[in-house]
Design a protein around this motif. Sequence first.
Motif, PDB file in Angstrom:
ATOM      1  N   LEU A   1      27.348  55.919  40.262  1.00  0.00           N
ATOM      2  CA  LEU A   1      26.626  55.606  41.492  1.00  0.00           C
ATOM      3  C   LEU A   1      27.605  55.202  42.594  1.00  0.00           C
ATOM      4  CD1 LEU A   1      23.556  55.350  42.319  1.00  0.00           C
ATOM      5  CD2 LEU A   1      23.882  52.882  42.053  1.00  0.00           C
ATOM      6  N   CYS A   2      27.486  55.840  43.757  1.00  0.00           N
ATOM      7  CA  CYS A   2      28.398  55.525  44.853  1.00  0.00           C
ATOM      8  C   CYS A   2      27.742  55.872  46.186  1.00  0.00           C
ATOM      9  CB  CYS A   2      29.720  56.257  44.696  1.00  0.00           C
ATOM     10  SG  CYS A   2      29.581  58.058  44.751  1.00  0.00           S
ATOM     11  N   GLY A   3      28.407  55.482  47.274  1.00  0.00           N
ATOM     12  CA  GLY A   3      27.929  55.780  48.614  1.00  0.00           C
ATOM     13  C   GLY A   3      28.975  56.543  49.400  1.00  0.00           C
ATOM     14  N   TYR A   4      28.506  57.313  50.402  1.00  0.00           N
ATOM     15  CA  TYR A   4      29.403  58.022  51.310  1.00  0.00           C
ATOM     16  C   TYR A   4      28.936  57.802  52.743  1.00  0.00           C
ATOM     17  CZ  TYR A   4      31.846  60.637  47.677  1.00  0.00           C
ATOM     18  OH  TYR A   4      32.624  60.983  46.601  1.00  0.00           O
ATOM     19  N   ARG A   5      29.919  57.561  53.612  1.00  0.00           N
ATOM     20  CA  ARG A   5      29.630  57.458  55.035  1.00  0.00           C
ATOM     21  C   ARG A   5      30.853  57.928  55.812  1.00  0.00           C
ATOM     22  NH1 ARG A   5      29.563  52.283  55.674  1.00  0.00           N
ATOM     23  NH2 ARG A   5      27.401  51.964  55.029  1.00  0.00           N
ATOM     24  N   ASP A   6      30.651  58.819  56.767  1.00  0.00           N
ATOM     25  CA  ASP A   6      31.738  59.311  57.625  1.00  0.00           C
ATOM     26  C   ASP A   6      32.911  59.850  56.811  1.00  0.00           C
ATOM     27  OD1 ASP A   6      30.292  58.566  59.893  1.00  0.00           O
ATOM     28  OD2 ASP A   6      31.121  56.539  59.869  1.00  0.00           O
ATOM     29  N   GLY A   7      32.596  60.553  55.701  1.00  0.00           N
ATOM     30  CA  GLY A   7      33.635  61.153  54.890  1.00  0.00           C
ATOM     31  C   GLY A   7      34.389  60.192  54.003  1.00  0.00           C
ATOM     32  N   THR A   8      33.906  58.960  53.880  1.00  0.00           N
ATOM     33  CA  THR A   8      34.616  57.927  53.124  1.00  0.00           C
ATOM     34  C   THR A   8      33.724  57.372  52.026  1.00  0.00           C
ATOM     35  OG1 THR A   8      35.874  57.325  55.098  1.00  0.00           O
ATOM     36  CG2 THR A   8      35.837  55.727  53.296  1.00  0.00           C
ATOM     37  N   LEU A   9      34.320  57.115  50.863  1.00  0.00           N
ATOM     38  CA  LEU A   9      33.605  56.462  49.773  1.00  0.00           C
ATOM     39  C   LEU A   9      33.359  55.007  50.144  1.00  0.00           C
ATOM     40  CD1 LEU A   9      32.705  57.203  46.835  1.00  0.00           C
ATOM     41  CD2 LEU A   9      34.827  56.137  46.069  1.00  0.00           C
ATOM     42  N   VAL A  10      32.088  54.556  50.060  1.00  0.00           N
ATOM     43  CA  VAL A  10      31.715  53.196  50.426  1.00  0.00           C
ATOM     44  C   VAL A  10      30.844  52.600  49.326  1.00  0.00           C
ATOM     45  CG1 VAL A  10      31.844  53.665  52.907  1.00  0.00           C
ATOM     46  CG2 VAL A  10      29.656  53.971  51.697  1.00  0.00           C
ATOM     47  N   PRO A  11      30.685  51.269  49.302  1.00  0.00           N
ATOM     48  CA  PRO A  11      29.789  50.665  48.307  1.00  0.00           C
ATOM     49  C   PRO A  11      28.373  51.227  48.456  1.00  0.00           C
ATOM     50  CG  PRO A  11      31.139  48.988  49.350  1.00  0.00           C
ATOM     51  CD  PRO A  11      31.370  50.240  50.123  1.00  0.00           C
ATOM     52  N   PRO A  12      27.679  51.454  47.332  1.00  0.00           N
ATOM     53  CA  PRO A  12      26.334  52.036  47.395  1.00  0.00           C
ATOM     54  C   PRO A  12      25.279  50.989  47.770  1.00  0.00           C
ATOM     55  CG  PRO A  12      26.940  51.667  45.115  1.00  0.00           C
ATOM     56  CD  PRO A  12      28.149  51.291  45.936  1.00  0.00           C
ATOM     57  N   ILE A  13      25.197  50.673  49.027  1.00  0.00           N
ATOM     58  CA  ILE A  13      24.189  49.727  49.508  1.00  0.00           C
ATOM     59  C   ILE A  13      22.999  50.540  50.014  1.00  0.00           C
ATOM     60  CG2 ILE A  13      23.666  47.895  51.159  1.00  0.00           C
ATOM     61  CD1 ILE A  13      26.649  47.201  51.153  1.00  0.00           C
ATOM     62  N   PRO A  14      21.837  50.447  49.365  1.00  0.00           N
ATOM     63  CA  PRO A  14      20.711  51.324  49.695  1.00  0.00           C
ATOM     64  C   PRO A  14      19.870  50.809  50.864  1.00  0.00           C
ATOM     65  CG  PRO A  14      20.158  50.005  47.785  1.00  0.00           C
ATOM     66  CD  PRO A  14      21.574  49.631  48.155  1.00  0.00           C
ATOM     67  N   ASP A  15      20.535  50.628  52.008  1.00  0.00           N
ATOM     68  CA  ASP A  15      19.844  50.154  53.203  1.00  0.00           C
ATOM     69  C   ASP A  15      19.620  51.258  54.220  1.00  0.00           C
ATOM     70  OD1 ASP A  15      22.418  50.593  54.020  1.00  0.00           O
ATOM     71  OD2 ASP A  15      22.770  48.585  54.820  1.00  0.00           O
ATOM     72  N   GLY A  16      19.919  52.512  53.841  1.00  0.00           N
ATOM     73  CA  GLY A  16      19.737  53.644  54.731  1.00  0.00           C
ATOM     74  C   GLY A  16      20.946  53.979  55.566  1.00  0.00           C
TER      75      GLY A  16
END
Length: 343
Positions: A243-258
């Motif tokens: 489980l992970c998050g992506y934002r602006d091409g970068t791996l980020v903590p998976p915070i499910p806030d939209g």
Amino acid sequence: MISQRANEYPATSGDITSADVWTTWRVAMERALYGRDGFYLRERPSRHFRTSVNASPAFAEAVVRILTDLDVRLGHPPRLDLVDIGAGEGTLVAQILTLVHEPPHHELAARLRLTGVDLAPRPPGLPAEIAWCDSCPKAVTGLIICNEWLDNVPLDVAEGTTEGPRIVLVDPATGKERLGPPPEPADLAWLERWWPLSPGRRAEIGRTRDEAWASVLGRLTRGRAIAVDYAHPVDNRPPCGTLCGYRDGTLVPPIPDGSCDITAHVALDSCAATAPAGRTVTRLTTQREALRALGLTGARPPIELAHTAPREYLRALARAGEEAELIDPTGLGGFGWLCHDIG
């Protein structure tokens, strides 16, 4: 891992309130990605991550090769469908539309029906010949392709304890986690077969992905369905999950806030087992092997061409680089390809 105080934390369901924020990852992902103002309803995916589709038009060319071969096998039906599930910005279907209007595909173009499927609104400027809807057509003769779709199908997360697996709960605003109750019986059965857990290890429960893929196969009357995604096999599941998050091409903590994409790799071997018995041929391979079989090699042009036809050489060199990215075993080439032929 999470502190194992499972019995203190009852599970929540439905809407999240300020008084009781803890919910399952499945509910949190659903809201964060597809709820009101969710990530995929608000953002352009290409801004946040690179896929095979936007890496090179060579991917669309490979899909057209599959489609033309399938057309022959199906006996050139009067209508041939191409359905792209998780179509995002419509890039793949738009590229395919352009390709089939070029020689030697004119005859196919007259019979081809292109459909993009996504919960996001129809992309502006998408050609009128391409249909757009929020669910797969009920009957498809042709090709259904799901490129990096299953990894965004919401699922629950479990952690092994000395008392057995427990569902992981999350605070959608912060990403903090704690343990909840045991999984329901169907999820426990899935874990036992596909991702057995020992204390301290985590798993993403793929039953929702199995159901989503089975629904796709149920719409396919004759033809082929292909799922392309991050994957792992039953004998090599990651001990802490994916489980992970992506934002602006970068791996980020998976915070499910939209605010970011939330994704987890797919147990494609489990999805494969959902195929209807007696009427399907199943293949599970890698993107590298699948695309190489379709003629993508990444081979550089001969250096002599640089002297005799420098512009042609530069074009061929750029194309070789694009193909090499698509089949790189440490990158896009390492994706799993699950193919089902029906009829």
